[in-house]
Design a protein around this motif. Sequence first.
Motif, PDB file in Angstrom:
ATOM      1  N   THR A 177      73.980  25.408  84.141  1.00 41.48           N
ATOM      2  CA  THR A 177      73.605  24.056  84.592  1.00 41.48           C
ATOM      3  C   THR A 177      72.165  23.683  84.249  1.00 41.48           C
ATOM      4  N   ARG A 178      71.360  24.660  83.877  1.00 45.20           N
ATOM      5  CA  ARG A 178      69.942  24.457  83.547  1.00 45.20           C
ATOM      6  C   ARG A 178      69.200  23.713  84.670  1.00 45.20           C
ATOM      7  N   THR A 179      69.541  24.022  85.887  1.00 43.45           N
ATOM      8  CA  THR A 179      68.845  23.405  87.033  1.00 43.45           C
ATOM      9  C   THR A 179      68.211  24.465  87.934  1.00 43.45           C
ATOM     10  N   LYS A 180      68.572  25.739  87.712  1.00 36.48           N
ATOM     11  CA  LYS A 180      68.096  26.793  88.613  1.00 36.48           C
ATOM     12  C   LYS A 180      67.231  27.800  87.868  1.00 36.48           C
ATOM     13  N   ILE A 181      66.282  28.374  88.594  1.00 38.38           N
ATOM     14  CA  ILE A 181      65.376  29.371  88.014  1.00 38.38           C
ATOM     15  C   ILE A 181      66.113  30.696  87.843  1.00 38.38           C
ATOM     16  N   GLU A 182      65.933  31.322  86.691  1.00 36.92           N
ATOM     17  CA  GLU A 182      66.533  32.650  86.482  1.00 36.92           C
ATOM     18  C   GLU A 182      65.446  33.721  86.445  1.00 36.92           C
ATOM     19  N   GLU A 183      64.894  33.983  85.278  1.00 32.71           N
ATOM     20  CA  GLU A 183      63.866  35.006  85.150  1.00 32.71           C
ATOM     21  C   GLU A 183      63.098  34.739  83.870  1.00 32.71           C
ATOM     22  N   THR A 184      62.173  35.626  83.523  1.00 36.47           N
ATOM     23  CA  THR A 184      61.470  35.471  82.254  1.00 36.47           C
ATOM     24  C   THR A 184      62.055  36.468  81.254  1.00 36.47           C
ATOM     25  N   MET A 223      61.242  43.312  97.696  1.00 36.60           N
ATOM     26  CA  MET A 223      61.924  42.620  98.801  1.00 36.60           C
ATOM     27  C   MET A 223      61.972  43.539 100.018  1.00 36.60           C
ATOM     28  N   TYR A 224      62.154  44.830  99.756  1.00 35.25           N
ATOM     29  CA  TYR A 224      62.160  45.815 100.849  1.00 35.25           C
ATOM     30  C   TYR A 224      60.766  45.920 101.477  1.00 35.25           C
ATOM     31  N   VAL A 225      59.772  45.968 100.597  1.00 33.68           N
ATOM     32  CA  VAL A 225      58.374  46.057 101.067  1.00 33.68           C
ATOM     33  C   VAL A 225      58.017  44.830 101.909  1.00 33.68           C
ATOM     34  N   ALA A 226      58.433  43.650 101.438  1.00 24.16           N
ATOM     35  CA  ALA A 226      58.129  42.407 102.168  1.00 24.16           C
ATOM     36  C   ALA A 226      58.680  42.503 103.587  1.00 24.16           C
ATOM     37  N   GLU A 227      59.925  42.931 103.696  1.00 24.11           N
ATOM     38  CA  GLU A 227      60.575  42.979 105.013  1.00 24.11           C
ATOM     39  C   GLU A 227      60.086  44.130 105.876  1.00 24.11           C
ATOM     40  N   HIS A 228      60.053  45.335 105.283  1.00 24.08           N
ATOM     41  CA  HIS A 228      59.845  46.528 106.111  1.00 24.08           C
ATOM     42  C   HIS A 228      58.397  46.987 106.207  1.00 24.08           C
ATOM     43  N   TYR A 229      57.558  46.586 105.301  1.00 25.61           N
ATOM     44  CA  TYR A 229      56.145  46.982 105.378  1.00 25.61           C
ATOM     45  C   TYR A 229      55.268  45.812 105.839  1.00 25.61           C
ATOM     46  N   LEU A 230      55.648  44.607 105.405  1.00 23.56           N
ATOM     47  CA  LEU A 230      54.771  43.461 105.687  1.00 23.56           C
ATOM     48  C   LEU A 230      55.329  42.538 106.767  1.00 23.56           C
ATOM     49  N   GLY A 231      56.539  42.816 107.225  1.00 23.57           N
ATOM     50  CA  GLY A 231      57.125  42.008 108.309  1.00 23.57           C
ATOM     51  C   GLY A 231      57.405  40.571 107.905  1.00 23.57           C
ATOM     52  N   LEU A 232      57.671  40.354 106.603  1.00 24.76           N
ATOM     53  CA  LEU A 232      57.950  38.997 106.123  1.00 24.76           C
ATOM     54  C   LEU A 232      59.454  38.804 105.974  1.00 24.76           C
ATOM     55  N   LYS A 233      59.864  37.569 105.961  1.00 26.00           N
ATOM     56  CA  LYS A 233      61.274  37.286 105.636  1.00 26.00           C
ATOM     57  C   LYS A 233      61.416  37.351 104.121  1.00 26.00           C
ATOM     58  N   ALA A 234      62.480  37.954 103.655  1.00 26.99           N
ATOM     59  CA  ALA A 234      62.719  38.045 102.211  1.00 26.99           C
ATOM     60  C   ALA A 234      64.158  37.630 101.953  1.00 26.99           C
ATOM     61  N   GLU A 235      64.326  36.780 100.965  1.00 26.72           N
ATOM     62  CA  GLU A 235      65.671  36.244 100.748  1.00 26.72           C
ATOM     63  C   GLU A 235      65.972  36.083  99.258  1.00 26.72           C
ATOM     64  N   GLU A 236      67.173  36.522  98.879  1.00 28.30           N
ATOM     65  CA  GLU A 236      67.659  36.304  97.519  1.00 28.30           C
ATOM     66  C   GLU A 236      68.599  35.106  97.606  1.00 28.30           C
ATOM     67  N   ARG A 237      68.253  34.037  96.920  1.00 25.16           N
ATOM     68  CA  ARG A 237      69.086  32.832  96.986  1.00 25.16           C
ATOM     69  C   ARG A 237      68.902  32.008  95.719  1.00 25.16           C
ATOM     70  N   GLU A 238      69.801  31.079  95.509  1.00 22.59           N
ATOM     71  CA  GLU A 238      69.619  30.200  94.357  1.00 22.59           C
ATOM     72  C   GLU A 238      68.348  29.385  94.554  1.00 22.59           C
ATOM     73  N   ILE A 239      67.569  29.247  93.475  1.00 27.54           N
ATOM     74  CA  ILE A 239      66.319  28.487  93.567  1.00 27.54           C
ATOM     75  C   ILE A 239      66.344  27.396  92.507  1.00 27.54           C
ATOM     76  N   ARG A 240      66.296  26.154  92.958  1.00 27.16           N
ATOM     77  CA  ARG A 240      66.358  25.037  92.020  1.00 27.16           C
ATOM     78  C   ARG A 240      64.979  24.764  91.424  1.00 27.16           C
ATOM     79  N   LEU A 241      64.956  24.388  90.176  1.00 30.43           N
ATOM     80  CA  LEU A 241      63.693  24.074  89.504  1.00 30.43           C
ATOM     81  C   LEU A 241      62.925  23.019  90.297  1.00 30.43           C
ATOM     82  N   GLU A 242      63.636  22.050  90.849  1.00 30.62           N
ATOM     83  CA  GLU A 242      62.942  20.950  91.537  1.00 30.62           C
ATOM     84  C   GLU A 242      62.267  21.393  92.845  1.00 30.62           C
TER      85      GLU A 242
END
Length: 342
Positions: free
Chosen positions: A215-222, A254-273
């Motif tokens: 769809t060329r609307t979502k971020i993938e990777e480099t 993502m593990y470090v964010a959650e378990h070491y830094l106490g942050l929320k970490a989420e894998e989800r679709e991310i739209r360019l906009e």
Amino acid sequence: METKMNIDWANLGFGYLKTDYRFVTNYKDGKWDDGELSTDATITLSESAGVLQYAQTCFEGLKAYRTVDGHVVCFRPDLNAQRMADSCRRLEMPVYPVEKFVEAVEKVVKANIDYVPPYGTGATLYLRPYMFGSNNVIGVKPAEEYQFRIFATPVGPYFKGGAKPITVRISDFDRAAPRGTGHIKAGLNYAMSLHAIVDAHNQGFNENIYLDPATRTKIEETGGANIIFVTKDNKVITPKSNTILPSITRRSLMYVAEHYLGLKAEEREIRLEEVKDFKECALCGTAAVLSPVGKIVDHGKEILLPSGMNEMGEITRKLYDTLTGIQMGRIEAPQGWLKVIE
Ligand code: PLP
Ligand code: COI
């Protein structure tokens, strides 16, 4: 432990430097031989080898680190072995068993131990496992014989300037097709990205961000790394997609964010906009480690991350310090993350 090598470790870039030993094993008649360390850095192949005709090859990348207390460790080599097995299955290549892969990594690091850069130089020993079809293939089909090798080369930062934020553009090219090979580490994915990266460099950008090919609307990777973003409410998010490489660095972050830094970490679709609303952005991978992005250019439209072009954003810095702290033995690693070599 100090090393005897006469290398300017602190000024190494990300390039190939020949080391003394590499591991080599051959697959023939349905089985792998025992494999051995070799001092020969060259390969002689038939002109019709499967890899040369139909690019039947895949690879991995991982690193050995010298820790603060003088040990040498590898970071999660079992995950590279598993991912390589996935690549092999998708490319109709024989799997090299996970335990033997990890053993071979250990052998190569031990044999080249003086090339593991000293602690604190910023350099590491990069390991490149790879496999290719080696016998004659002329009709389009998988090879019957393969070679699996691992070489080692000391490296510095993937992006010049190390922790300096980079500028990336939204690419008009795709690196992967829907239902294609984007999720494995096939050499062909990188061949696909070469024109795009040369063009990006010519236009003054450090890297390409690829969008989802459907769809060329979502971020993938480099071309050589996954991407993470930090939202304004300090959540670490990363694209969910089945056409990107499942980065081991990203899974670890993502593990470090959650378990070491106490942050929320989420894998989800991310739209360019959505990107204009984020606070921080960084590229993550074995080579890239965590490279901050200061600016994303979408066809002339500049998206400036609030963290700016001078330094890493606050959360990116915490993630970077924690991950590299774990890798270099300054921070206790989760069970099973470090394979101690010596
Ligand atoms: N994505 C691509 C296309 C890569 O080449 C790499 C490098 O291996 C990554 C992501 C990062 O993966 P990892 O963290 O396992 O090195
Ligand atoms: C890695 O990070 O290991 C990679 O393979 C990325 C790049 C050098 C291709």
